[in-house]
Design a protein around this motif. Structure first.
Motif, short mmCIF file in Angstrom:
data_model
loop_
_atom_site.label_atom_id
_atom_site.label_comp_id
_atom_site.label_asym_id
_atom_site.label_seq_id
_atom_site.Cartn_x
_atom_site.Cartn_y
_atom_site.Cartn_z
N MET A 180 41.06 28.65 1.27
CA MET A 180 41.06 29.97 1.91
C MET A 180 40.48 30.99 0.97
O MET A 180 40.87 31.07 -0.21
CB MET A 180 42.48 30.39 2.31
N VAL A 206 41.49 35.55 6.19
CA VAL A 206 42.38 36.47 6.91
C VAL A 206 41.53 37.70 7.23
O VAL A 206 41.39 38.60 6.41
CB VAL A 206 43.60 36.86 6.03
N SER A 265 54.19 39.54 3.45
CA SER A 265 52.85 39.11 3.82
C SER A 265 51.95 40.35 3.78
O SER A 265 52.32 41.41 4.30
CB SER A 265 52.90 38.53 5.24
N ARG A 309 57.35 36.25 7.18
CA ARG A 309 57.98 35.15 6.44
C ARG A 309 58.93 35.71 5.39
O ARG A 309 58.71 36.81 4.86
CB ARG A 309 56.92 34.26 5.77
N GLU A 345 51.55 29.04 10.70
CA GLU A 345 51.91 29.21 9.28
C GLU A 345 53.42 29.40 9.13
O GLU A 345 54.08 29.97 9.99
CB GLU A 345 51.14 30.39 8.69
N TYR A 372 51.83 24.67 8.86
CA TYR A 372 51.03 24.92 7.65
C TYR A 372 51.86 25.87 6.80
O TYR A 372 51.96 27.06 7.12
CB TYR A 372 49.70 25.52 8.12
C1 MP5 Z 1 47.90 33.71 3.46
C2 MP5 Z 1 48.52 32.89 2.57
C3 MP5 Z 1 47.71 35.13 3.15
N1 MP5 Z 1 48.96 33.37 1.40
N2 MP5 Z 1 48.67 31.58 2.85
C4 MP5 Z 1 48.25 31.14 4.03
C5 MP5 Z 1 48.47 29.73 4.35
N3 MP5 Z 1 47.66 31.92 4.92
C6 MP5 Z 1 47.50 33.20 4.66
O1 MP5 Z 1 48.66 35.68 3.86
P1 MP5 Z 1 49.34 37.07 4.07
O2 MP5 Z 1 50.29 36.69 5.16
O3 MP5 Z 1 48.34 38.07 4.50
O4 MP5 Z 1 50.01 37.44 2.79
#
Ligand code: MP5
Length: 547
Positions: A180, A206, A265, A309, A345, A372
């Motif tokens: 990513m 993202v 997040s 999360r 996720e 994931y």
């Molecule tokens: C993000 C992450 C970034 N850290 N890991 C995954 C699997 N997807 C996305 O995420 P976020 O939610 O914007 O901090």
């Protein structure tokens, strides 16, 4: 590719991993599926799953300025979009086996019908944007090998395009199944272009990060139109899957008020700020069907983000987290009705006793879409070692059914990972993923363990290094104390020395047995009989007088 004026030209690590070479398995229709072939000193060889692309192929000439060869161009060209969706899900549901599915069946050593049927029921996804023909098809689903993702990307504080391309190639060299690009700093578009054109694995992003950059970092200024245009731009470039935090609803934001660590997040906090500022429902949620229609045209896979999360053990499995998960289930059904592939996720920070519940609820509410997960960290108390705190959670959650693990590096919570952190994170997560493959009884998982254990027992040191996840470190540690060539066949190492090596002693027992024409069980019994005879001859006394 966008030129890099004023930038240092990317340099990447090429050539095979120590003790192995690139080989290809031939399949029907001219398919060539890469493996990493480890030639052993006993004349056997062992093939392992290979994510590194042409970068580790000594016979390929690859140039980071030109990008990788587009191996899937013809497959994409043969599709007929006028007949409907070009997504792997649409084909799978129609009973059509795509070249990608055939490729994956060889890669996973499984039946192609398993690949098709798992994609058709949404329990597996094949992230392949039609505009990323350089990628080698792979599958994410609980019935297949557990996959790992490596996050890279710059921040406003540090890193360059060259650094990030190097990290991508480095991450796939050590086994990252997807990468990513989470860049939030300068040159987001250019960085991504260089990464995609040189990546043999699917690339995730993202998009809200780049959308926020376009409005100078002010979440309130975001609009659906700016977001949509950013998504189209990234679809055109070839991004294979995108994290969309469409489950952060206005009414869920207050549920996080009393949390230990609130919203952790980045995407989740941006959307929460937008919802509160406008007191309106998230545009990601209200425009979700339009987003599906865009994704469908390119076969981009949703990675429905867990914007709520838990970011601490105290917040694990709380109302905010679970409310969002239910909404992700609703969005999964909408995406699938558009023939768009979906993964979900997951957390975050979760103590071990609350991990399995996450998988059960995800499977139940999100119709078994591949899970994931980001770790999860099994405790909060070890910054600097969060690759380990999270690998404990990762192994546990993967055993319970998570399909892909997002790595965590030693720098988590502390700073932007460098290339050493990337390697440590990848190897740590390969351990967690493989441990889960073993525990799940994946038919091929144990073969590598057996090959390595056999080499270890037979003191084939070079084979042991070559079969390990990180041959350079394994050999480096061995050679730190016994660097001389004869030590590579010696029947001991510096841990125990020559007299205390348990494997050497076991081998001596076996040699004794062979010399006497006995099995080792018989040899042990014969030895015991000999000793008990001596005991009886001495008068059967436990304590003998001192002579
Ligand atoms: C993000 C992450 C970034 N850290 N890991 C995954 C699997 N997807 C996305 O995420 P976020 O939610 O914007 O901090």
């Amino acid at each position: 590719m966008t030129t890099l004026s004023g930038h240092v030209r990317p340099q990447v690590t090429t050539g095979p991993i120590r003790g192995s070479r690139k080989a290809y398995l031939d399949g029907p229709g001219g398919l060539r599926v890469p493996v990493r072939r480890i030639d052993l000193s006993n004349g056997e060889h062992h093939d392992v799953y290979d994510t590194s692309g042409p970068w580790t192929d000594d016979t390929a000439s690859v140039d980071v300025r030109a990008g990788l060869p587009a191996v899937r161009t013809n497959w994409v060209a043969e599709r007929e979009p006028e007949n409907g969706a070009v997504t792997q899900l649409a084909y799978a549901k129609a009973g059509v086996v795509t070249p990608e599915m055939r490729y994956i069946a060889i890669r996973e050593s499984c039946d192609v019908e398993l690949v098709r049927s798992e994609v058709a029921r949404g329990r597996a996804v094949i992230p392949v944007n039609v505009n990323h023909p350089e990628s080698e098809p792979m599958i994410i689903g609980k019935r297949f090998l557990v996959k790992i993702n490596a996050n890279i990307g710059n921040s406003a504080v540090t890193s360059t395009v060259a650094d990030e391309v190097d990290k991508m190639v480095w991450a796939t060299r050590w086994g990252a199944d997807t990468v990513m690009d989470l860049s939030t700093g300068r040159d987001i578009h250019t960085t991504r272009e260089w990464i995609i054109r040189n990546s043999p694995v699917p690339i995730g992003t993202v998009p809200i990060y780049q959308a926020l950059e376009k409005v100078d970092g002010d979440p309130q200024a975001l609009t659906w139109e700016i977001y949509r245009d950013t998504v189209v731009e990234q679809c055109e470039q070839g991004v294979d899957y995108m994290t969309v935090h469409a489950g952060v609803l206005l009414r869920y934001v207050p549920l996080t008020a009393k949390r230990m660590t609130g919203i952790v997040s980045r995407g989740g906090s941006i959307m929460a700020a937008w919802c509160l500022a406008h007191h309106r429902e998230s545009f990601l949620y209200t425009h979700f069907s339009e987003l599906c229609e865009i994704f469908r045209r390119y076969d981009v896979t949703f990675s429905l983000g867990d914007g709520l999360r838990p970011g601490s053990i105290a917040d694990a499995n709380d109302t905010a987290q679970l409310a969002e998960l239910e909404t992700l289930g609703e969005l999964t059904r909408i995406a699938r009705s558009h023939d768009v592939q979906v993964m979900i996720e997951g957390p975050g920070h979760v103590p071990m006793d609350k991990i399995v519940e996450n998988v059960r609820l995800e499977e139940q509410w999100c119709d078994e879409a591949p899970f994931y997960t980001l770790g999860p960290l099994a405790t909060d108390i070890a910054p600097g070692y969060d690759h380990i705190t999270s690998a404990i959670g990762a192994a546990t959650i993967a055993q319970a059914g998570t399909a892909m693990l997002c790595y965590v590096t030693p720098k988590e919570h502390l700073g932007l990972p460098n290339r050493d952190d990337v390697k440590t994170g990848v190897i740590t997560y390969k351990i967690a993923a493989h441990a889960a493959d073993l525990a799940k009884g994946h038919p091929r998982a144990q073969e590598r363990d057996d090959a390595l254990s056999q080499a270890r027992f037979e003191f084939r040191w070079r084979d042991q290094f070559a079969l390990s996840l990180d041959p350079d470190t394994a050999q480096g540690f061995h050679d730190e104390t016994l660097p001389a060539e004869p030590a590579k066949t010696a029947h001991f190492c510096s841990m125990c020395g020559p007299k205390f090596c348990s494997m050497k002693i076991t081998q001596d027992v076996r040699d004794y047995a062979e010399e006497h024409g006995l099995t080792s069980v018989e040899a042990i019994e014969a030895g015991m009989e000999e000793k008990s005879g001596e005991f009886r001859d001495e008068g059967g006394r436990v304590y003998l007088p001192l002579s």
